[in-house]
Scaffold this motif. Structure first.
Motif, short mmCIF file in Angstrom:
data_model
loop_
_atom_site.label_atom_id
_atom_site.label_comp_id
_atom_site.label_asym_id
_atom_site.label_seq_id
_atom_site.Cartn_x
_atom_site.Cartn_y
_atom_site.Cartn_z
N THR A 23 0.84 -1.20 0.00
CA THR A 23 0.00 0.00 0.00
C THR A 23 0.87 1.25 0.00
O THR A 23 0.59 2.23 -0.70
N TRP A 28 3.06 6.26 -2.17
CA TRP A 28 4.15 7.23 -2.35
C TRP A 28 4.63 7.28 -3.79
O TRP A 28 5.02 8.34 -4.29
N ARG A 74 -4.40 -0.12 -7.22
CA ARG A 74 -4.49 0.34 -5.83
C ARG A 74 -5.89 0.16 -5.28
O ARG A 74 -6.07 -0.25 -4.12
N ARG A 85 -7.24 -3.21 6.96
CA ARG A 85 -6.49 -1.95 7.04
C ARG A 85 -7.01 -1.05 8.19
O ARG A 85 -8.08 -1.31 8.72
N HIS A 101 -11.13 10.40 0.99
CA HIS A 101 -10.34 9.39 0.27
C HIS A 101 -11.12 8.89 -0.94
O HIS A 101 -10.54 8.68 -2.01
N LEU A 104 -10.81 11.38 -3.62
CA LEU A 104 -9.47 11.30 -4.24
C LEU A 104 -9.44 10.16 -5.26
O LEU A 104 -8.96 10.32 -6.38
N TYR A 105 -9.98 8.99 -4.88
CA TYR A 105 -10.00 7.85 -5.81
C TYR A 105 -10.79 8.19 -7.07
O TYR A 105 -10.35 7.89 -8.18
N MET A 108 -8.76 10.52 -9.13
CA MET A 108 -7.56 9.86 -9.67
C MET A 108 -7.92 9.01 -10.88
O MET A 108 -7.10 8.75 -11.75
N LEU A 159 -8.47 18.09 -7.95
CA LEU A 159 -7.72 16.99 -7.32
C LEU A 159 -6.55 17.55 -6.52
O LEU A 159 -6.30 17.15 -5.37
N VAL A 163 -5.78 17.19 -2.56
CA VAL A 163 -4.51 16.67 -2.04
C VAL A 163 -3.94 17.65 -1.01
O VAL A 163 -3.44 17.24 0.04
N VAL A 170 -3.06 15.57 7.39
CA VAL A 170 -1.96 14.72 7.89
C VAL A 170 -1.05 15.53 8.83
O VAL A 170 -0.63 15.05 9.88
N VAL A 181 -1.97 8.63 13.53
CA VAL A 181 -2.59 8.37 12.23
C VAL A 181 -1.57 8.54 11.10
O VAL A 181 -1.48 7.72 10.19
N ALA A 182 -0.75 9.60 11.17
CA ALA A 182 0.22 9.85 10.10
C ALA A 182 1.22 8.68 10.00
O ALA A 182 1.61 8.28 8.90
N MET A 185 1.08 5.54 7.58
CA MET A 185 1.52 5.53 6.17
C MET A 185 2.96 6.03 6.03
O MET A 185 3.58 5.87 4.99
N ILE A 186 3.51 6.64 7.09
CA ILE A 186 4.83 7.31 7.00
C ILE A 186 5.83 6.58 7.90
O ILE A 186 5.46 6.14 9.00
C1 HEM Z 1 3.09 14.82 0.79
C2 HEM Z 1 2.04 14.21 0.34
C3 HEM Z 1 1.21 13.20 1.11
C4 HEM Z 1 1.23 12.85 2.44
C5 HEM Z 1 2.13 13.40 3.56
C6 HEM Z 1 0.23 11.81 2.63
C7 HEM Z 1 -0.01 11.15 3.80
C8 HEM Z 1 -0.95 10.16 3.98
C9 HEM Z 1 -1.18 9.44 5.24
C10 HEM Z 1 -0.41 9.66 6.51
C11 HEM Z 1 -2.17 8.56 5.02
C12 HEM Z 1 -2.78 7.60 6.05
C13 HEM Z 1 -4.01 8.25 6.62
C14 HEM Z 1 -4.91 7.28 7.34
O1 HEM Z 1 -4.45 6.37 8.00
O2 HEM Z 1 -6.14 7.45 7.18
C15 HEM Z 1 -2.60 8.70 3.64
C16 HEM Z 1 -3.60 7.96 3.05
C17 HEM Z 1 -4.09 8.20 1.79
N1 HEM Z 1 -3.56 9.11 0.87
FE1 HEM Z 1 -2.00 10.34 1.16
N2 HEM Z 1 -0.40 11.60 1.42
C18 HEM Z 1 0.17 12.42 0.48
C19 HEM Z 1 -0.16 12.49 -0.85
C20 HEM Z 1 -1.25 11.86 -1.41
C21 HEM Z 1 -1.67 12.02 -2.78
C22 HEM Z 1 -0.93 12.86 -3.84
C23 HEM Z 1 -2.80 11.27 -2.93
C24 HEM Z 1 -3.66 11.06 -4.15
C25 HEM Z 1 -3.69 11.83 -5.20
C26 HEM Z 1 -3.08 10.62 -1.66
C27 HEM Z 1 -4.16 9.77 -1.41
C28 HEM Z 1 -4.35 9.05 -0.27
C29 HEM Z 1 -5.41 8.06 -0.07
C30 HEM Z 1 -6.50 7.70 -1.09
C31 HEM Z 1 -5.23 7.52 1.20
C32 HEM Z 1 -6.05 6.39 1.88
C33 HEM Z 1 -5.25 5.11 1.84
C34 HEM Z 1 -5.18 4.53 0.44
O3 HEM Z 1 -6.23 4.11 -0.08
O4 HEM Z 1 -4.08 4.48 -0.13
N3 HEM Z 1 -2.11 10.99 -0.77
N4 HEM Z 1 -1.84 9.68 3.04
#
Ligand code: HEM
Ligand code: HEM
Length: 190
Positions: A23, A28, A74, A85, A101, A104-105, A108, A159, A163, A170, A181-182, A185-186
């Motif tokens: 994931t 990323w 994805r 998850r 989210h 965003l999907y 996207m 979009l 973002v 975040v 929470v952050a 994914m980080i």
């Molecule tokens: C610096 C840029 C970004 C940071 C720091 C970031 C950070 C995060 C974090 C920490 C989560 C987990 C949140 C949770 O647990 O609910 C997350 C999830 C998610 N992010 Fe980001 N994100 C970034 C860019 C993006 C971009 C560019 C997109 C889409 C265009 C995106 C779409 C998503 C989606 C859809 C989720 C939900 C999990 C998934 O289905 O993958 N993020 N993001």
């Protein structure tokens, strides 16, 4: 579906505590490719057609198709991992996160899909990364061109705005609420 996946202890798979490596690579990797798209188009607006801009914009359609394929993978991966998850809970903020989210999907998918339909309708031949021939030259079809002519740019900027909101949330989780929470994914997968 999730019952057929391997045990959740593997760092590759999601768990209720954190997202797994697959994931994260998708998240990323796609974030970098989106940055490429927006930086290129931002430079085009700011500078017009310069060699630097052509460098970015020359790959815009091919990178867009790559993003379309990745978002489908994805989404499928997300559905397969739905039960394992991290959950957002049923609070107002949790529901807003789910809705955000989902939006965003949707974007996207719709942003590159409309543009590819327009490219097909334009009648121009297209080879993916100048290598894989996808469309041959064909007669122009205005009906396929119109939706993206109207919506591709505005929806792409929408979009980007979403973002920005996503990153803002975040930052709040990471630095204000410090609720972990952050970190789902980080950082290193624990
Ligand atoms: C610096 C840029 C970004 C940071 C720091 C970031 C950070 C995060 C974090 C920490 C989560 C987990 C949140 C949770 O647990 O609910 C997350 C999830 C998610 N992010 Fe980001 N994100 C970034 C860019 C993006 C971009 C560019 C997109 C889409 C265009 C995106 C779409 C998503 C989606 C859809 C989720 C939900 C999990 C998934 O289905 O993958 N993020 N993001
Ligand atoms: C998800 C991926 C994509 C993103 C984030 C994206 C983003 C953008 C942005 C921000 C613009 C500038 C709009 C403006 O000038 O105000 C743009 C323009 C453009 N994009 Fe994309 N794009 C993507 C995929 C694609 C694909 C797959 C194609 C072709 C098949 C494409 C073709 C174009 C073209 C021809 C323009 C200039 C005309 C217009 O504004 O509609 N894009 N894109």
């Amino acid at each position: 579906m999730s019952a057929s996946l391997p045990a959740t202890a593997s760092p590759w798979f999601d768990t209720p505590q954190r997202f797994g490596r697959i994931t994260r690579w998708l998240h990323w990797g796609m974030a970098l490719l989106f940055a490429w798209q927006f930086v290129g188009m931002g430079l085009r607006l700011a500078l017009g057609r310069t060699p630097l801009v052509s460098f970015f914009v020359g790959t815009h359609a091919s990178v867009g198709l790559l993003l379309l394929i990745l978002v489908l993978l994805r989404g499928a991966w997300g559905l397969a991992n739905r039960a394992r998850r991290p959950s957002h809970g049923d609070s107002l903020l949790g529901r807003a996160a789910r809705l955000g989210h989902a939006a965003l999907y949707l974007l996207m998918f719709v942003v590159p899909a409309l543009a590819l339909v327009r490219l097909y309708g334009s009648g121009r031949a297209f080879a993916w990364f100048n290598t894989v021939p996808l469309f041959a030259a064909s007669p122009k079809d205005e009906a396929l061109i119109a939706p993206a002519a109207l919506l591709h740019g505005p929806l792409a900027w929408l979009l980007l705005a979403l973002v920005a909101g996503h990153v803002g949330m975040v930052l709040l989780h990471r630095w204000l609420w410090r609720d972990g929470v952050a970190e789902r994914m980080i950082g290193r997968v624990r």
